[in-house]
Write a protein that holds these residues in place. Structure first.
Motif, PDB file in Angstrom:
ATOM      1  N   PHE A  81      -0.313  26.598   6.175  1.00  0.00           N
ATOM      2  CA  PHE A  81      -1.105  25.366   6.113  1.00  0.00           C
ATOM      3  C   PHE A  81      -2.521  25.654   5.616  1.00  0.00           C
ATOM      4  O   PHE A  81      -3.063  24.911   4.796  1.00  0.00           O
ATOM      5  N   ALA A  82      -3.128  26.733   6.102  1.00  0.00           N
ATOM      6  CA  ALA A  82      -4.487  27.068   5.681  1.00  0.00           C
ATOM      7  C   ALA A  82      -4.536  27.382   4.190  1.00  0.00           C
ATOM      8  O   ALA A  82      -5.407  26.887   3.453  1.00  0.00           O
ATOM      9  N   LEU A  83      -3.595  28.189   3.713  1.00  0.00           N
ATOM     10  CA  LEU A  83      -3.565  28.531   2.289  1.00  0.00           C
ATOM     11  C   LEU A  83      -3.330  27.292   1.424  1.00  0.00           C
ATOM     12  O   LEU A  83      -3.996  27.103   0.398  1.00  0.00           O
ATOM     13  N   GLY A  84      -2.380  26.457   1.839  1.00  0.00           N
ATOM     14  CA  GLY A  84      -2.082  25.255   1.066  1.00  0.00           C
ATOM     15  C   GLY A  84      -3.238  24.277   1.033  1.00  0.00           C
ATOM     16  O   GLY A  84      -3.575  23.716  -0.024  1.00  0.00           O
ATOM     17  N   SER A  85      -3.910  24.084   2.159  1.00  0.00           N
ATOM     18  CA  SER A  85      -5.015  23.127   2.235  1.00  0.00           C
ATOM     19  C   SER A  85      -6.241  23.630   1.484  1.00  0.00           C
ATOM     20  O   SER A  85      -6.923  22.861   0.800  1.00  0.00           O
ATOM     21  N   ILE A  86      -6.530  24.935   1.628  1.00  0.00           N
ATOM     22  CA  ILE A  86      -7.696  25.497   0.939  1.00  0.00           C
ATOM     23  C   ILE A  86      -7.558  25.367  -0.574  1.00  0.00           C
ATOM     24  O   ILE A  86      -8.534  25.067  -1.282  1.00  0.00           O
ATOM     25  N   LEU A  87      -6.363  25.569  -1.095  1.00  0.00           N
ATOM     26  CA  LEU A  87      -6.146  25.434  -2.536  1.00  0.00           C
ATOM     27  C   LEU A  87      -6.071  23.977  -2.965  1.00  0.00           C
ATOM     28  O   LEU A  87      -6.514  23.615  -4.058  1.00  0.00           O
ATOM     29  N   ALA A  88      -5.526  23.106  -2.101  1.00  0.00           N
ATOM     30  CA  ALA A  88      -5.306  21.705  -2.474  1.00  0.00           C
ATOM     31  C   ALA A  88      -6.610  20.947  -2.680  1.00  0.00           C
ATOM     32  O   ALA A  88      -6.698  20.098  -3.577  1.00  0.00           O
ATOM     33  N   VAL A  89      -7.627  21.242  -1.877  1.00  0.00           N
ATOM     34  CA  VAL A  89      -8.872  20.476  -1.965  1.00  0.00           C
ATOM     35  C   VAL A  89      -9.556  20.659  -3.318  1.00  0.00           C
ATOM     36  O   VAL A  89      -9.868  19.661  -3.996  1.00  0.00           O
ATOM     37  N   PRO A  90      -9.815  21.877  -3.788  1.00  0.00           N
ATOM     38  CA  PRO A  90     -10.446  21.993  -5.117  1.00  0.00           C
ATOM     39  C   PRO A  90      -9.561  21.485  -6.255  1.00  0.00           C
ATOM     40  O   PRO A  90     -10.079  20.904  -7.221  1.00  0.00           O
ATOM     41  N   VAL A  91      -8.248  21.689  -6.147  1.00  0.00           N
ATOM     42  CA  VAL A  91      -7.359  21.179  -7.195  1.00  0.00           C
ATOM     43  C   VAL A  91      -7.383  19.656  -7.217  1.00  0.00           C
ATOM     44  O   VAL A  91      -7.421  19.027  -8.285  1.00  0.00           O
ATOM     45  N   GLY A  92      -7.385  19.035  -6.036  1.00  0.00           N
ATOM     46  CA  GLY A  92      -7.457  17.574  -5.964  1.00  0.00           C
ATOM     47  C   GLY A  92      -8.759  17.031  -6.523  1.00  0.00           C
ATOM     48  O   GLY A  92      -8.777  16.021  -7.243  1.00  0.00           O
ATOM     49  N   PHE A  93      -9.871  17.707  -6.209  1.00  0.00           N
ATOM     50  CA  PHE A  93     -11.162  17.298  -6.769  1.00  0.00           C
ATOM     51  C   PHE A  93     -11.168  17.455  -8.289  1.00  0.00           C
ATOM     52  O   PHE A  93     -11.700  16.600  -9.013  1.00  0.00           O
ATOM     53  N   LEU A  94     -10.591  18.539  -8.767  1.00  0.00           N
ATOM     54  CA  LEU A  94     -10.539  18.791 -10.201  1.00  0.00           C
ATOM     55  C   LEU A  94      -9.744  17.703 -10.915  1.00  0.00           C
ATOM     56  O   LEU A  94     -10.167  17.182 -11.962  1.00  0.00           O
ATOM     57  N   MET A  95      -8.606  17.338 -10.342  1.00  0.00           N
ATOM     58  CA  MET A  95      -7.777  16.293 -10.944  1.00  0.00           C
ATOM     59  C   MET A  95      -8.477  14.939 -10.923  1.00  0.00           C
ATOM     60  O   MET A  95      -8.383  14.160 -11.876  1.00  0.00           O
ATOM     61  N   GLY A  96      -9.158  14.644  -9.833  1.00  0.00           N
ATOM     62  CA  GLY A  96      -9.794  13.341  -9.710  1.00  0.00           C
ATOM     63  C   GLY A  96     -11.060  13.194 -10.532  1.00  0.00           C
ATOM     64  O   GLY A  96     -11.386  12.087 -10.988  1.00  0.00           O
ATOM     65  N   TRP A  97     -11.780  14.297 -10.764  1.00  0.00           N
ATOM     66  CA  TRP A  97     -13.082  14.226 -11.434  1.00  0.00           C
ATOM     67  C   TRP A  97     -12.981  14.397 -12.942  1.00  0.00           C
ATOM     68  O   TRP A  97     -13.760  13.811 -13.692  1.00  0.00           O
ATOM     69  N   TYR A  98     -12.004  15.223 -13.373  1.00  0.00           N
ATOM     70  CA  TYR A  98     -11.863  15.495 -14.804  1.00  0.00           C
ATOM     71  C   TYR A  98     -10.519  14.975 -15.313  1.00  0.00           C
ATOM     72  O   TYR A  98      -9.464  15.508 -14.940  1.00  0.00           O
ATOM     73  N   PRO A  99     -10.532  13.954 -16.172  1.00  0.00           N
ATOM     74  CA  PRO A  99      -9.268  13.407 -16.699  1.00  0.00           C
ATOM     75  C   PRO A  99      -8.426  14.442 -17.442  1.00  0.00           C
ATOM     76  O   PRO A  99      -7.195  14.386 -17.409  1.00  0.00           O
ATOM     77  N   ILE A 100      -9.077  15.390 -18.125  1.00  0.00           N
ATOM     78  CA  ILE A 100      -8.320  16.406 -18.861  1.00  0.00           C
ATOM     79  C   ILE A 100      -7.518  17.270 -17.887  1.00  0.00           C
ATOM     80  O   ILE A 100      -6.331  17.565 -18.110  1.00  0.00           O
ATOM     81  N   ALA A 101      -8.174  17.683 -16.788  1.00  0.00           N
ATOM     82  CA  ALA A 101      -7.475  18.481 -15.781  1.00  0.00           C
ATOM     83  C   ALA A 101      -6.343  17.678 -15.148  1.00  0.00           C
ATOM     84  O   ALA A 101      -5.266  18.221 -14.864  1.00  0.00           O
ATOM     85  N   ARG A 102      -6.582  16.394 -14.950  1.00  0.00           N
ATOM     86  CA  ARG A 102      -5.534  15.535 -14.388  1.00  0.00           C
ATOM     87  C   ARG A 102      -4.324  15.495 -15.302  1.00  0.00           C
ATOM     88  O   ARG A 102      -3.185  15.551 -14.850  1.00  0.00           O
ATOM     89  N   GLY A 103      -4.577  15.406 -16.606  1.00  0.00           N
ATOM     90  CA  GLY A 103      -3.469  15.348 -17.552  1.00  0.00           C
ATOM     91  C   GLY A 103      -2.636  16.615 -17.563  1.00  0.00           C
ATOM     92  O   GLY A 103      -1.415  16.554 -17.734  1.00  0.00           O
ATOM     93  N   PHE A 104      -3.278  17.767 -17.364  1.00  0.00           N
ATOM     94  CA  PHE A 104      -2.554  19.034 -17.355  1.00  0.00           C
ATOM     95  C   PHE A 104      -1.831  19.286 -16.034  1.00  0.00           C
ATOM     96  O   PHE A 104      -0.701  19.789 -16.011  1.00  0.00           O
ATOM     97  N   ILE A 105      -2.471  18.952 -14.923  1.00  0.00           N
ATOM     98  CA  ILE A 105      -1.966  19.350 -13.603  1.00  0.00           C
ATOM     99  C   ILE A 105      -1.044  18.309 -12.980  1.00  0.00           C
ATOM    100  O   ILE A 105      -0.039  18.659 -12.351  1.00  0.00           O
ATOM    101  N   ASP A 106      -1.371  17.037 -13.155  1.00  0.00           N
ATOM    102  CA  ASP A 106      -0.644  15.986 -12.434  1.00  0.00           C
ATOM    103  C   ASP A 106       0.865  15.997 -12.692  1.00  0.00           C
ATOM    104  O   ASP A 106       1.645  15.816 -11.746  1.00  0.00           O
ATOM    105  N   PRO A 107       1.356  16.206 -13.938  1.00  0.00           N
ATOM    106  CA  PRO A 107       2.820  16.228 -14.120  1.00  0.00           C
ATOM    107  C   PRO A 107       3.510  17.297 -13.281  1.00  0.00           C
ATOM    108  O   PRO A 107       4.605  17.067 -12.746  1.00  0.00           O
ATOM    109  N   TRP A 108       2.872  18.471 -13.157  1.00  0.00           N
ATOM    110  CA  TRP A 108       3.467  19.532 -12.355  1.00  0.00           C
ATOM    111  C   TRP A 108       3.446  19.186 -10.871  1.00  0.00           C
ATOM    112  O   TRP A 108       4.406  19.470 -10.148  1.00  0.00           O
ATOM    113  N   ILE A 109       2.363  18.565 -10.424  1.00  0.00           N
ATOM    114  CA  ILE A 109       2.281  18.147  -9.018  1.00  0.00           C
ATOM    115  C   ILE A 109       3.377  17.138  -8.709  1.00  0.00           C
ATOM    116  O   ILE A 109       4.089  17.243  -7.699  1.00  0.00           O
TER     117      ILE A 109
END
Length: 264
Positions: A81-109
């Motif tokens: 849980f700690a590993l998953g949550s620690i990684l999820a927060v910056p990835v979630g911020f990256l997806m939400g703040w940068y549309p380009i990152a969202r386009g690359f990451i969101d399909p895999w998520i």
């Protein structure tokens, strides 16, 4: 006199409102145990009685086996849980703040999100072995997918009025992100943590059912082979208690970090 009485009544209502969840929870717990005892006593169910489960709980606790299993499962859940949550927060911020990152990451998520973590357990065991790695990996995946989606949703749900107002006042992107986006996203992040905790416990129990030498899921599997229903109930109750305690900790953190948010 009337004003004083009204103030007193309001104070008592507030105190009663704060204590209501505890009172109702206690009443619900007593009613649930009573219904369980009545069902077993009347012969309507083949489930073990609360007294038989309590006796087995004492036996496993005194022998130390219960606490060893609780420690094994809790350790796996906390690490994954700690590993998953620690990684999820910056990835979630990256997806939400940068549309380009969202386009690359969101399909895999979205691709991995529709695949149940339980379905990955056999593959994880084959590729990572039967030690702690596959169990922690599937817990990590379950917690990560729950938290990253919630964090991303929190970022994109920030009121644009606040962001525009900050820009008008001369705030740069870094200041807007730290002073506006992160605080506004915190409730979503903590909700994701709560969902991730539930997924983590469900996943670890399933993983221990397949390949483990210790843990509450492993103990339930062994009890199933010998039809030891009280032992199964003890493991279920232990999981419920650990999960409830961890959930209350997250709720406590939520109350402290989001005290500015209006609540019903």
């Amino acid at each position: 006199m009337t004003a004083v009485s009204g103030t007193t009544a309001t104070t008592w209502k507030r105190k009663l409102g704060k204590s209501s969840p505890l009172i109702y929870g206690t009443i619900s717990f007593i009613l649930g145990i009573g219904l369980w005892w009545w069902a077993t006593k009347s012969g309507m169910s083949e489930l073990p009685s609360p007294f038989a489960v309590l006796q087995r709980f004492a036996e496993l606790a005194l022998s130390g086996q219960l606490f060893a299993d609780m420690y094994a499962s809790l350790r796996r859940v906390l690490i994954g849980f700690a590993l998953g949550s620690i990684l999820a927060v910056p990835v979630g911020f990256l997806m939400g703040w940068y549309p380009i990152a969202r386009g690359f990451i969101d399909p895999w998520i979205q691709f991995f999100r529709v695949i149940p973590p339980l379905a990955i357990i056999p593959l994880a065991i084959v590729t990572l072995g039967i030690d702690e790695k596959p169990k922690i990996f599937v817990i990590f995946l379950a917690a990560f997918l729950s938290s990253v989606v919630s964090t991303y949703q929190g970022v994109v749900s920030v009121d644009k009025t606040y962001i525009n107002a900050a820009r008008v006042l001369g705030a740069k992107d870094g200041v807007i992100f730290t002073r506006v986006v992160i605080p506004a996203s915190t409730p979503f992040i903590l909700v994701g943590f709560r969902i991730g905790l539930g997924s983590a416990w469900a996943t670890v129990v399933a993983a221990e059912l397949i390949a483990a030498q210790s843990g509450l899921g492993f103990r339930m599997q062994q009890a199933q082979l010998y039809y030891e229903l009280p032992t199964i109930f003890v493991s279920l109750i232990a999981i419920g208690i650990l999960g409830l305690v961890m959930d209350r900790i997250v709720v406590w953190a939520e109350d402290r970090l989001t005290h500015w948010q209006e609540r019903v």
